[in-house]
Design a protein around this motif. Structure first.
Motif, PDB file in Angstrom:
ATOM      1  N   GLY A 102       0.852  -1.189   0.000  1.00  0.00           N
ATOM      2  CA  GLY A 102       0.000   0.000   0.000  1.00  0.00           C
ATOM      3  C   GLY A 102       0.885   1.235   0.000  1.00  0.00           C
ATOM      4  O   GLY A 102       2.063   1.176   0.403  1.00  0.00           O
ATOM      5  N   SER A 103       0.333   2.366  -0.462  1.00  0.00           N
ATOM      6  CA  SER A 103       1.153   3.579  -0.406  1.00  0.00           C
ATOM      7  C   SER A 103       1.304   4.044   1.035  1.00  0.00           C
ATOM      8  O   SER A 103       2.208   4.810   1.347  1.00  0.00           O
ATOM      9  CB  SER A 103       0.607   4.675  -1.321  1.00  0.00           C
ATOM     10  OG  SER A 103      -0.720   4.969  -1.030  1.00  0.00           O
ATOM     11  N   ASP A 104       0.442   3.565   1.930  1.00  0.00           N
ATOM     12  CA  ASP A 104       0.636   3.854   3.355  1.00  0.00           C
ATOM     13  C   ASP A 104       2.031   3.434   3.808  1.00  0.00           C
ATOM     14  O   ASP A 104       2.704   4.146   4.551  1.00  0.00           O
ATOM     15  CB  ASP A 104      -0.395   3.102   4.205  1.00  0.00           C
ATOM     16  CG  ASP A 104      -1.763   3.785   4.204  1.00  0.00           C
ATOM     17  OD1 ASP A 104      -1.826   4.984   3.908  1.00  0.00           O
ATOM     18  OD2 ASP A 104      -2.756   3.101   4.509  1.00  0.00           O
TER      19      ASP A 104
ATOM     20  N   LEU B  88       4.620   5.791   2.393  1.00  0.00           N
ATOM     21  CA  LEU B  88       4.615   7.055   3.145  1.00  0.00           C
ATOM     22  C   LEU B  88       5.318   6.882   4.487  1.00  0.00           C
ATOM     23  O   LEU B  88       6.074   7.747   4.925  1.00  0.00           O
ATOM     24  CB  LEU B  88       3.173   7.532   3.357  1.00  0.00           C
ATOM     25  CG  LEU B  88       2.451   8.019   2.095  1.00  0.00           C
ATOM     26  CD1 LEU B  88       0.944   8.131   2.328  1.00  0.00           C
ATOM     27  CD2 LEU B  88       3.010   9.367   1.640  1.00  0.00           C
TER      28      LEU B  88
ATOM     29  N   TYR C 177      -4.550  14.088   4.150  1.00  0.00           N
ATOM     30  CA  TYR C 177      -4.691  12.676   4.508  1.00  0.00           C
ATOM     31  C   TYR C 177      -4.360  12.485   5.994  1.00  0.00           C
ATOM     32  O   TYR C 177      -3.295  12.904   6.461  1.00  0.00           O
ATOM     33  CB  TYR C 177      -3.764  11.856   3.618  1.00  0.00           C
ATOM     34  CG  TYR C 177      -3.854  10.370   3.826  1.00  0.00           C
ATOM     35  CD1 TYR C 177      -5.045   9.757   4.216  1.00  0.00           C
ATOM     36  CD2 TYR C 177      -2.740   9.569   3.605  1.00  0.00           C
ATOM     37  CE1 TYR C 177      -5.111   8.385   4.388  1.00  0.00           C
ATOM     38  CE2 TYR C 177      -2.809   8.191   3.767  1.00  0.00           C
ATOM     39  CZ  TYR C 177      -3.997   7.610   4.163  1.00  0.00           C
ATOM     40  OH  TYR C 177      -4.064   6.262   4.339  1.00  0.00           O
TER      41      TYR C 177
ATOM     42  N   ALA D 142      -0.842  15.823  -0.578  1.00  0.00           N
ATOM     43  CA  ALA D 142      -1.564  15.002  -1.550  1.00  0.00           C
ATOM     44  C   ALA D 142      -2.043  15.911  -2.673  1.00  0.00           C
ATOM     45  O   ALA D 142      -2.543  16.999  -2.432  1.00  0.00           O
ATOM     46  CB  ALA D 142      -2.747  14.320  -0.880  1.00  0.00           C
TER      47      ALA D 142
ATOM     48  N   ASP E 145       1.879  13.041  -2.901  1.00  0.00           N
ATOM     49  CA  ASP E 145       1.049  11.838  -2.809  1.00  0.00           C
ATOM     50  C   ASP E 145      -0.029  11.922  -3.883  1.00  0.00           C
ATOM     51  O   ASP E 145      -0.993  12.675  -3.755  1.00  0.00           O
ATOM     52  CB  ASP E 145       0.457  11.809  -1.387  1.00  0.00           C
ATOM     53  CG  ASP E 145      -0.456  10.627  -1.135  1.00  0.00           C
ATOM     54  OD1 ASP E 145      -0.815   9.930  -2.093  1.00  0.00           O
ATOM     55  OD2 ASP E 145      -0.820  10.422   0.043  1.00  0.00           O
TER      56      ASP E 145
ATOM     57  N   ALA F 160      -2.263   9.719  -4.906  1.00  0.00           N
ATOM     58  CA  ALA F 160      -3.200   8.587  -4.805  1.00  0.00           C
ATOM     59  C   ALA F 160      -4.391   8.742  -5.754  1.00  0.00           C
ATOM     60  O   ALA F 160      -4.915   7.759  -6.269  1.00  0.00           O
ATOM     61  CB  ALA F 160      -3.692   8.453  -3.358  1.00  0.00           C
ATOM     62  N   TYR F 161      -4.800  10.004  -6.003  1.00  0.00           N
ATOM     63  CA  TYR F 161      -6.031  10.239  -6.776  1.00  0.00           C
ATOM     64  C   TYR F 161      -5.772  10.877  -8.135  1.00  0.00           C
ATOM     65  O   TYR F 161      -6.697  11.349  -8.786  1.00  0.00           O
ATOM     66  CB  TYR F 161      -6.974  11.123  -5.944  1.00  0.00           C
ATOM     67  CG  TYR F 161      -7.337  10.463  -4.637  1.00  0.00           C
ATOM     68  CD1 TYR F 161      -8.221   9.393  -4.610  1.00  0.00           C
ATOM     69  CD2 TYR F 161      -6.757  10.870  -3.434  1.00  0.00           C
ATOM     70  CE1 TYR F 161      -8.542   8.750  -3.419  1.00  0.00           C
ATOM     71  CE2 TYR F 161      -7.064  10.244  -2.243  1.00  0.00           C
ATOM     72  CZ  TYR F 161      -7.960   9.180  -2.241  1.00  0.00           C
ATOM     73  OH  TYR F 161      -8.258   8.546  -1.068  1.00  0.00           O
TER      74      TYR F 161
ATOM     75  N   THR G 127      -0.682   4.765  -5.904  1.00  0.00           N
ATOM     76  CA  THR G 127      -1.250   3.543  -5.329  1.00  0.00           C
ATOM     77  C   THR G 127      -2.061   2.782  -6.368  1.00  0.00           C
ATOM     78  O   THR G 127      -2.543   3.377  -7.336  1.00  0.00           O
ATOM     79  CB  THR G 127      -2.156   3.891  -4.129  1.00  0.00           C
ATOM     80  OG1 THR G 127      -2.748   2.686  -3.631  1.00  0.00           O
ATOM     81  CG2 THR G 127      -3.282   4.845  -4.519  1.00  0.00           C
TER      82      THR G 127
ATOM     83  N   SER H  19      -4.688   1.234  -5.219  1.00  0.00           N
ATOM     84  CA  SER H  19      -5.927   1.037  -4.461  1.00  0.00           C
ATOM     85  C   SER H  19      -7.149   1.715  -5.064  1.00  0.00           C
ATOM     86  O   SER H  19      -8.266   1.293  -4.792  1.00  0.00           O
ATOM     87  CB  SER H  19      -5.757   1.579  -3.042  1.00  0.00           C
ATOM     88  OG  SER H  19      -4.783   0.850  -2.349  1.00  0.00           O
ATOM     89  N   LYS H  20      -6.932   2.776  -5.823  1.00  0.00           N
ATOM     90  CA  LYS H  20      -8.084   3.571  -6.276  1.00  0.00           C
ATOM     91  C   LYS H  20      -8.340   3.331  -7.756  1.00  0.00           C
ATOM     92  O   LYS H  20      -9.241   2.596  -8.103  1.00  0.00           O
ATOM     93  CB  LYS H  20      -7.830   5.062  -6.013  1.00  0.00           C
ATOM     94  CG  LYS H  20      -7.105   5.364  -4.704  1.00  0.00           C
ATOM     95  CD  LYS H  20      -7.968   5.149  -3.494  1.00  0.00           C
ATOM     96  CE  LYS H  20      -7.177   5.425  -2.224  1.00  0.00           C
ATOM     97  NZ  LYS H  20      -7.926   5.131  -1.020  1.00  0.00           N
TER      98      LYS H  20
ATOM     99  N   ARG I 121      -3.269  -4.362  -1.507  1.00  0.00           N
ATOM    100  CA  ARG I 121      -2.259  -3.551  -0.825  1.00  0.00           C
ATOM    101  C   ARG I 121      -1.007  -3.376  -1.691  1.00  0.00           C
ATOM    102  O   ARG I 121      -0.041  -4.126  -1.580  1.00  0.00           O
ATOM    103  CB  ARG I 121      -1.870  -4.157   0.546  1.00  0.00           C
ATOM    104  CG  ARG I 121      -3.002  -4.525   1.446  1.00  0.00           C
ATOM    105  CD  ARG I 121      -3.966  -3.378   1.726  1.00  0.00           C
ATOM    106  NE  ARG I 121      -3.299  -2.234   2.308  1.00  0.00           N
ATOM    107  CZ  ARG I 121      -3.379  -0.980   1.779  1.00  0.00           C
ATOM    108  NH1 ARG I 121      -4.070  -0.740   0.688  1.00  0.00           N
ATOM    109  NH2 ARG I 121      -2.751   0.010   2.361  1.00  0.00           N
TER     110      ARG I 121
HETATM  111  N1  PMP Z   1      -2.771   8.729   0.279  1.00  0.00           N
HETATM  112  C1  PMP Z   1      -4.007   9.230   0.312  1.00  0.00           C
HETATM  113  C2  PMP Z   1      -4.198  10.697   0.061  1.00  0.00           C
HETATM  114  C3  PMP Z   1      -5.097   8.389   0.584  1.00  0.00           C
HETATM  115  O1  PMP Z   1      -6.331   8.898   0.664  1.00  0.00           O
HETATM  116  C4  PMP Z   1      -4.877   7.016   0.799  1.00  0.00           C
HETATM  117  C5  PMP Z   1      -6.047   6.086   1.038  1.00  0.00           C
HETATM  118  N2  PMP Z   1      -6.469   5.966   2.321  1.00  0.00           N
HETATM  119  C6  PMP Z   1      -3.566   6.554   0.781  1.00  0.00           C
HETATM  120  C7  PMP Z   1      -2.534   7.432   0.502  1.00  0.00           C
HETATM  121  C8  PMP Z   1      -3.211   5.135   1.107  1.00  0.00           C
HETATM  122  O2  PMP Z   1      -3.678   4.231   0.197  1.00  0.00           O
HETATM  123  P1  PMP Z   1      -3.101   2.758   0.102  1.00  0.00           P
HETATM  124  O3  PMP Z   1      -2.298   2.469   1.347  1.00  0.00           O
HETATM  125  O4  PMP Z   1      -4.307   1.906  -0.021  1.00  0.00           O
HETATM  126  O5  PMP Z   1      -2.244   2.744  -1.119  1.00  0.00           O
END
Ligand code: PMP
Length: 351
Positions: free
Chosen positions: A85-87, A90, A111, A151, A181, A183-184, A207, A209-210, A218
Motif C-alpha cells: 500500500g502507499s501507506d 509514506l 490525509y 496530496a 502523494d 493517490a487520486y 497507489t 488502491s483507487k 495492498r
Molecule cells: N494517500 C491518500 C491521500 C489516501 O487517501 C490514501 C487512502 N487511504 C492513501 C494514501 C493510502 O492508500 P493505500 O495504502 O491503499 O495505497
C-alpha cells in the motif's frame, strides 16, 4: 494500554480507517475504493498455480513489477520502489527523511495518516493551513527547510494544484525532500512523475488502491531519483523485505498492462463525479471542484453528522471527519452511476 508499552507511544493517536462493515450490505461510498472490479487479465492471473506457489517467498526486489512500472512511466527500475500500500511507502518516507532536527510539513487538512506517522516517529510537525476555500497555497511551502508531504489532488477536498506550482515548491527546497502523494491523480489531476527526472529531491507516491481497483491487494509505489529510492530501499530491507506478497506482485503487473481498461474506468468515474456534484448543487450543496474519485460537499440545512447518520440509516456509508473546518462536510466516494442515483434519492428524502 499495557504497562509494557513504551512511554513514547502512550499519547500516540492511531489512524482510524473508514468503516469496513462485514455483516450488513451497504452502498459503500466511504473509503474511495473503485466500484469496478480489477481487469479481466488481473483476475485470470490469480490462478491456482500461483496460489500453490505461495509456499515460496515473494521476490524481495519485486523486479518484474518494478520493471513494468518503470517502462510505463519512462523511468528506470532503480527509480521505483513498491510497498504494501502507499501507506507503507509514506511510512518509509517519514522514517527516512525526517528526524528530530528536520521536521515535516503538510497541509492542516489532508490525509489523516500524515500526523500519525509524524507522531509515530516523534517528528516536529508543522501543519500549514489551506486557504479558506481549501485550496493549497504553493507559496506557503517555498523555502521552508523541512521535509514536505502533500496530496495532489488533496484528500478529502479533491482540489489539485498544477505541476508548475509543485515545481516551484520543489525548486525552492533543494535540500529537502518533497513527497507528492498522487493517490487520486488518475481521476483528473496532472502527475509530476516527469519532474522526478529533473529534481533529485522529489518523490511521487502512487497507489493501486483507487484507479486500479486493488485496494485489498495492498500495493503502492514511489518514483524518484536513484538516491532517494535507494534510501527508501534501505529502510524497506530493514523492515520487511518481503513486503509485497506474490499474488499482489502478479496482480500489479497485470494491472499496469491493462491500462486501457483502467483508463476507461477512471473516465467513467470522473463523469459520474461531475454529474453527481451537479445534482447535489441543485439540491443546495456546495461541492469543491474535485479532481479525485470523491465529492467533498456541505449543505446549509444538514450538518455533516446529520448527513452521515441519515445516509447510514438509509444503507449508504459516506465519510465524516470530526475535525475543525470540515466537520460540516461529508466525503462521498464516487461509485457506479446507479449507486450515485441511490445517494441522491436518499438525500432528497432527507431534505
Ligand atoms: N494517500 C491518500 C491521500 C489516501 O487517501 C490514501 C487512502 N487511504 C492513501 C494514501 C493510502 O492508500 P493505500 O495504502 O491503499 O495505497
Amino acid at each position: 494500554m499495557s504497562r509494557f508499552l513504551s512511554p513514547r507511544f502512550a499519547a500516540l493517536k492511531q489512524y482510524v480507517p473508514g468503516e469496513q462493515p462485514q455483516n450488513r450490505s451497504f452502498i459503500k461510498l466511504n473509503t474511495n475504493e473503485s466500484p469496478y472490479p480489477p481487469s479481466p487479465e488481473v483476475v485470470a492471473a490469480i490462478c491456482r498455480g500461483e496460489v500453490e506457489k505461495l509456499r515460496l517467498y515473494s521476490d524481495p526486489q519485486c523486479r518484474v513489477l518494478r520493471q513494468t512500472l518503470a517502462a510505463h512511466y519512462g523511468v528506470e527500475p532503480e527509480n521505483v520502489i513498491v510497498g504494501n500500500g502507499s501507506d507503507e511507502i509514506l511510512s518509509f518516507i517519514f522514517m527516512a527523511f525526517c528526524d528530530s532536527e528536520r521536521g515535516v510539513a503538510f497541509p492542516d487538512i489532508s490525509y489523516g495518516f500524515y500526523p500519525v506517522y509524524a507522531d509515530l516517529y516523534g517528528l516536529d510537525r508543522r501543519e500549514i493551513p489551506l486557504r479558506e476555500d481549501f485550496s493549497l497555497c504553493a507559496e506557503d511551502y517555498c523555502g521552508i527547510n523541512r521535509t514536505i508531504v502533500f496530496a495532489n489532488p488533496n484528500a478529502p477536498t479533491g482540489l489539485a494544484i498544477s505541476p508548475d506550482e509543485v515545481e516551484r515548491i520543489v525548486k525552492s527546497n533543494p535540500d529537502n525532500v518533497v513527497a507528492v502523494d498522487e493517490a487520486y491523480v488518475d481521476f483528473g489531476g496532472e502527475s509530476c512523475v516527469s519532474l522526478t527526472k529533473t529534481y533529485d529531491n522529489l518523490l511521487v507516491v502512487q497507489t493501486f488502491s483507487k484507479s486500479r481497483s486493488l485496494a485489498g491487494a495492498r500495493l503502492g509505489y514511489a518514483i524518484g531519483s536513484d538516491e532517494l529510492i535507494a534510501d527508501l530501499e534501505r529502510l524497506r530491507n530493514s523492515t520487511n523485505p518481503y513486503n509485497v506478497n506474490r499474488l499482489t506482485l502478479i496482480a500489479g503487473q497485470r494491472a499496469v498492462e491493462s491500462q486501457s481498461y483502467y483508463y476507461e474506468n477512471c473516465a467513467k468515474t470522473a463523469q459520474t463525479r461531475d454529474k453527481t456534484a451537479e445534482s447535489l448543487r441543485a439540491l443546495g450543496f456546495s461541492c469543491t471542484d474535485s479532481k479525485a474519485n470523491f465529492i467533498f460537499a456541505e449543505h446549509s440545512k444538514l450538518s455533516g453528522i446529520e448527513l452521515y447518520s441519515g445516509l447510514r440509516e438509509r444503507g449508504i456509508l459516506v465519510r465524516h471527519f470530526n475535525k475543525p473546518r470540515i466537520d460540516n462536510h461529508v466525503r462521498i466516494t464516487v461509485g457506479t452511476s446507479e449507486q450515485m442515483e441511490a445517494l441522491v434519492a436518499a438525500i432528497k428524502e432527507m431534505l
